[in-house]
Design a protein around this motif. Structure first.
Motif, PDB file in Angstrom:
ATOM      1  N   PHE A 148       0.799  -1.229   0.000  1.00 10.96           N
ATOM      2  CA  PHE A 148       0.000   0.000   0.000  1.00 10.96           C
ATOM      3  C   PHE A 148       0.833   1.281   0.000  1.00 10.96           C
ATOM      4  O   PHE A 148       0.312   2.339  -0.281  1.00 10.96           O
ATOM      5  CB  PHE A 148      -0.990   0.068   1.183  1.00 10.96           C
ATOM      6  CG  PHE A 148      -1.759  -1.202   1.382  1.00 10.96           C
ATOM      7  CD1 PHE A 148      -2.637  -1.647   0.404  1.00 10.96           C
ATOM      8  CD2 PHE A 148      -1.593  -1.968   2.516  1.00 10.96           C
ATOM      9  CE1 PHE A 148      -3.340  -2.833   0.571  1.00 10.96           C
ATOM     10  CE2 PHE A 148      -2.288  -3.157   2.691  1.00 10.96           C
ATOM     11  CZ  PHE A 148      -3.163  -3.582   1.717  1.00 10.96           C
ATOM     12  N   ALA A 149       2.143   1.176   0.370  1.00 15.53           N
ATOM     13  CA  ALA A 149       2.922   2.403   0.520  1.00 15.53           C
ATOM     14  C   ALA A 149       2.948   3.196  -0.783  1.00 15.53           C
ATOM     15  O   ALA A 149       2.927   4.415  -0.763  1.00 15.53           O
ATOM     16  CB  ALA A 149       4.333   2.092   0.989  1.00 15.53           C
ATOM     17  N   ASP A 150       3.014   2.515  -1.930  1.00 10.91           N
ATOM     18  CA  ASP A 150       2.970   3.263  -3.183  1.00 10.91           C
ATOM     19  C   ASP A 150       1.815   2.806  -4.066  1.00 10.91           C
ATOM     20  O   ASP A 150       1.867   2.924  -5.276  1.00 10.91           O
ATOM     21  CB  ASP A 150       4.315   3.145  -3.920  1.00 10.91           C
ATOM     22  CG  ASP A 150       4.617   1.713  -4.294  1.00 10.91           C
ATOM     23  OD1 ASP A 150       3.790   0.830  -3.960  1.00 10.91           O
ATOM     24  OD2 ASP A 150       5.650   1.470  -4.930  1.00 10.91           O
ATOM     25  N   GLY A 151       0.791   2.241  -3.429  1.00 16.49           N
ATOM     26  CA  GLY A 151      -0.399   1.847  -4.179  1.00 16.49           C
ATOM     27  C   GLY A 151      -0.363   0.414  -4.682  1.00 16.49           C
ATOM     28  O   GLY A 151      -1.298  -0.024  -5.348  1.00 16.49           O
ATOM     29  N   LEU A 152       0.719  -0.305  -4.382  1.00 16.96           N
ATOM     30  CA  LEU A 152       0.840  -1.707  -4.815  1.00 16.96           C
ATOM     31  C   LEU A 152       0.978  -2.625  -3.609  1.00 16.96           C
ATOM     32  O   LEU A 152       1.407  -2.187  -2.539  1.00 16.96           O
ATOM     33  CB  LEU A 152       2.100  -1.872  -5.679  1.00 16.96           C
ATOM     34  CG  LEU A 152       2.131  -1.142  -7.018  1.00 16.96           C
ATOM     35  CD1 LEU A 152       3.519  -1.257  -7.634  1.00 16.96           C
ATOM     36  CD2 LEU A 152       1.069  -1.681  -7.967  1.00 16.96           C
ATOM     37  N   LEU A 153       0.653  -3.902  -3.794  1.00 19.01           N
ATOM     38  CA  LEU A 153       0.955  -4.898  -2.773  1.00 19.01           C
ATOM     39  C   LEU A 153       2.464  -5.160  -2.786  1.00 19.01           C
ATOM     40  O   LEU A 153       3.129  -4.901  -3.796  1.00 19.01           O
ATOM     41  CB  LEU A 153       0.197  -6.204  -3.052  1.00 19.01           C
ATOM     42  CG  LEU A 153      -1.329  -6.089  -3.105  1.00 19.01           C
ATOM     43  CD1 LEU A 153      -1.946  -7.456  -3.417  1.00 19.01           C
ATOM     44  CD2 LEU A 153      -1.899  -5.548  -1.802  1.00 19.01           C
ATOM     45  N   GLU A 154       2.965  -5.679  -1.699  1.00 18.50           N
ATOM     46  CA  GLU A 154       4.406  -5.901  -1.612  1.00 18.50           C
ATOM     47  C   GLU A 154       4.846  -7.088  -2.476  1.00 18.50           C
ATOM     48  O   GLU A 154       4.112  -8.061  -2.636  1.00 18.50           O
ATOM     49  CB  GLU A 154       4.818  -6.155  -0.160  1.00 18.50           C
ATOM     50  CG  GLU A 154       6.323  -6.023   0.043  1.00 18.50           C
ATOM     51  CD  GLU A 154       6.744  -6.421   1.450  1.00 18.50           C
ATOM     52  OE1 GLU A 154       7.386  -5.614   2.132  1.00 18.50           O
ATOM     53  OE2 GLU A 154       6.414  -7.550   1.861  1.00 18.50           O
ATOM     54  N   TYR A 155       6.069  -6.981  -2.999  1.00 20.24           N
ATOM     55  CA  TYR A 155       6.716  -8.068  -3.758  1.00 20.24           C
ATOM     56  C   TYR A 155       7.027  -9.246  -2.818  1.00 20.24           C
ATOM     57  O   TYR A 155       7.079  -9.077  -1.602  1.00 20.24           O
ATOM     58  CB  TYR A 155       8.017  -7.536  -4.381  1.00 20.24           C
ATOM     59  CG  TYR A 155       8.870  -6.771  -3.398  1.00 20.24           C
ATOM     60  CD1 TYR A 155       9.685  -7.435  -2.478  1.00 20.24           C
ATOM     61  CD2 TYR A 155       8.836  -5.375  -3.360  1.00 20.24           C
ATOM     62  CE1 TYR A 155      10.438  -6.748  -1.562  1.00 20.24           C
ATOM     63  CE2 TYR A 155       9.588  -4.671  -2.428  1.00 20.24           C
ATOM     64  CZ  TYR A 155      10.387  -5.369  -1.528  1.00 20.24           C
ATOM     65  OH  TYR A 155      11.122  -4.677  -0.594  1.00 20.24           O
ATOM     66  N   PRO A 156       7.274 -10.453  -3.362  1.00 15.58           N
ATOM     67  CA  PRO A 156       7.600 -11.604  -2.508  1.00 15.58           C
ATOM     68  C   PRO A 156       8.952 -11.432  -1.804  1.00 15.58           C
ATOM     69  O   PRO A 156       9.861 -10.821  -2.359  1.00 15.58           O
ATOM     70  CB  PRO A 156       7.673 -12.776  -3.496  1.00 15.58           C
ATOM     71  CG  PRO A 156       7.022 -12.296  -4.738  1.00 15.58           C
ATOM     72  CD  PRO A 156       7.189 -10.808  -4.778  1.00 15.58           C
ATOM     73  N   GLN A 157       9.036 -11.974  -0.601  1.00 17.31           N
ATOM     74  CA  GLN A 157      10.263 -11.883   0.208  1.00 17.31           C
ATOM     75  C   GLN A 157      10.867 -13.279   0.375  1.00 17.31           C
ATOM     76  O   GLN A 157      10.125 -14.270   0.441  1.00 17.31           O
ATOM     77  CB  GLN A 157       9.918 -11.358   1.606  1.00 17.31           C
ATOM     78  CG  GLN A 157       9.286  -9.990   1.634  1.00 17.31           C
ATOM     79  CD  GLN A 157      10.314  -8.866   1.655  1.00 17.31           C
ATOM     80  OE1 GLN A 157      11.503  -9.095   1.371  1.00 17.31           O
ATOM     81  NE2 GLN A 157       9.873  -7.671   1.952  1.00 17.31           N
ATOM     82  N   TYR A 158      12.174 -13.344   0.492  1.00 12.81           N
ATOM     83  CA  TYR A 158      12.881 -14.617   0.700  1.00 12.81           C
ATOM     84  C   TYR A 158      14.026 -14.398   1.685  1.00 12.81           C
ATOM     85  O   TYR A 158      14.516 -13.280   1.822  1.00 12.81           O
ATOM     86  CB  TYR A 158      13.495 -15.134  -0.613  1.00 12.81           C
ATOM     87  CG  TYR A 158      12.484 -15.374  -1.707  1.00 12.81           C
ATOM     88  CD1 TYR A 158      11.926 -16.638  -1.901  1.00 12.81           C
ATOM     89  CD2 TYR A 158      12.082 -14.330  -2.544  1.00 12.81           C
ATOM     90  CE1 TYR A 158      10.986 -16.850  -2.900  1.00 12.81           C
ATOM     91  CE2 TYR A 158      11.141 -14.535  -3.539  1.00 12.81           C
ATOM     92  CZ  TYR A 158      10.594 -15.795  -3.716  1.00 12.81           C
ATOM     93  OH  TYR A 158       9.668 -16.007  -4.703  1.00 12.81           O
ATOM     94  N   THR A 159      14.441 -15.455   2.354  1.00 11.72           N
ATOM     95  CA  THR A 159      15.687 -15.411   3.129  1.00 11.72           C
ATOM     96  C   THR A 159      16.317 -16.802   3.117  1.00 11.72           C
ATOM     97  O   THR A 159      15.742 -17.737   2.551  1.00 11.72           O
ATOM     98  CB  THR A 159      15.440 -14.916   4.568  1.00 11.72           C
ATOM     99  OG1 THR A 159      16.709 -14.744   5.226  1.00 11.72           O
ATOM    100  CG2 THR A 159      14.589 -15.889   5.388  1.00 11.72           C
TER     101      THR A 159
END
Ligand code: SAM
Length: 236
Positions: free
Chosen positions: A169-180
């Motif tokens: 939502f910070a720039d109008g989009l859902l967040e990208y996938p995260q990995y570790t």
């Protein structure tokens, strides 16, 4: 100090999860404060009644205007926004949360039963806010969600400032996938680009993944993001 005042007939529920993790540490260190008013202590009859049967008949009970009005008057003498948690309300958005977090705090009224007497809403200038299109048993869990969303944005609460600006939502989009680590888990590798060290390529991949997910999962957000005013979310 950012101040949250909560009016409820179940004061013992608080701080609950707000006393743990980031919000709990920030509460203990005085970044924000929480005061909880027991609406029932403003009842005047010997049964300490806070509710009565609905005018016009029908199921359930309604929270009484006189009791709630007194509780609000005793709690909120300042200019903080007064919000009533309500499934009828304006859907809560990250944009609204950011504005509330930037102010001095909030006053939250938690409904119970079938809701509250309509006259208190206008009489005490309450703005109805919803946390989603479903019905909870009471406003307390909704109030906690709202407070948590605000508190994590207060200066110094989140570890890395960037973790707020890159979120959903910070720039109008859902967040990208995260990995570790680990690099391969159950035969699935981390996408190679993320291990390339090429920051421009990584940023481009994340942007395209955020766009792909938003388009697939939230056509409403995608429509606004990709519409005539395409770009960072000043539209919300
Ligand atoms: C059982 S609900 C009342 C629902 C009400 N009769 C209606 O149909 O809209 C009791 C209280 O839970 C809270 N609540 C329930 N769902 C909510 C939601 N989606 N968002 C915010 N508050 C909610 C409100 O404070 C509400 O007054």
């Amino acid at each position: 100090m950012w101040r949250a005042s909560v009016l409820t007939i179940f004061p013992e529920i608080f701080p609950g999860p707000l006393g743990a993790s980031l919000a709990g540490k920030a509460l203990a260190s005085g970044t924000w404060s929480l005061d909880v008013t027991d609406i029932r202590s403003f009842a005047t009859d010997k049964h300490r009644s806070v509710d009565d049967t609905p005018a016009g008949g029908g199921p359930g009970m309604v929270m009484k205007a006189d009791v709630l009005g007194r509780a609000i008057d005793a709690t909120a003498a300042d200019r903080r926004p007064r919000l009533l948690l309500s499934p009828r309300g304006n859907p809560l958005t990250q944009n609204r949360v950011e504005k509330l977090a930037a102010g001095t705090g909030i006053v939250l009224v938690c409904g119970r039963f079938e809701g509250i007497d309509e006259r208190v809403i206008a009489g005490r200038g309450l703005e109805e806010v919803s946390v989603g299109d479903y019905v909870l048993s009471g406003g307390e869990i909704a109030a906690m969600a709202l407070i948590d969303a605000c508190v994590r944005l207060l200066p110094g609460v989140m570890g890395a400032a960037a973790s707020g600006t890159e979120e959903s939502f910070a720039d109008g989009l859902l967040e990208y996938p995260q990995y570790t680590r680990p690099q391969v888990w159950e035969g699935q590798p981390i996408p190679e680009v993320l291990l390339s060290g090429d920051h421009a390529k990584i940023a481009a991949w994340r942007r395209s993944e955020a766009e792909r997910l938003t388009k697939a999962r939230r056509p409403d957000l995608w429509e606004r993001y990709s519409g005539p005013k395409k770009g960072p979310a000043k539209w919300r």
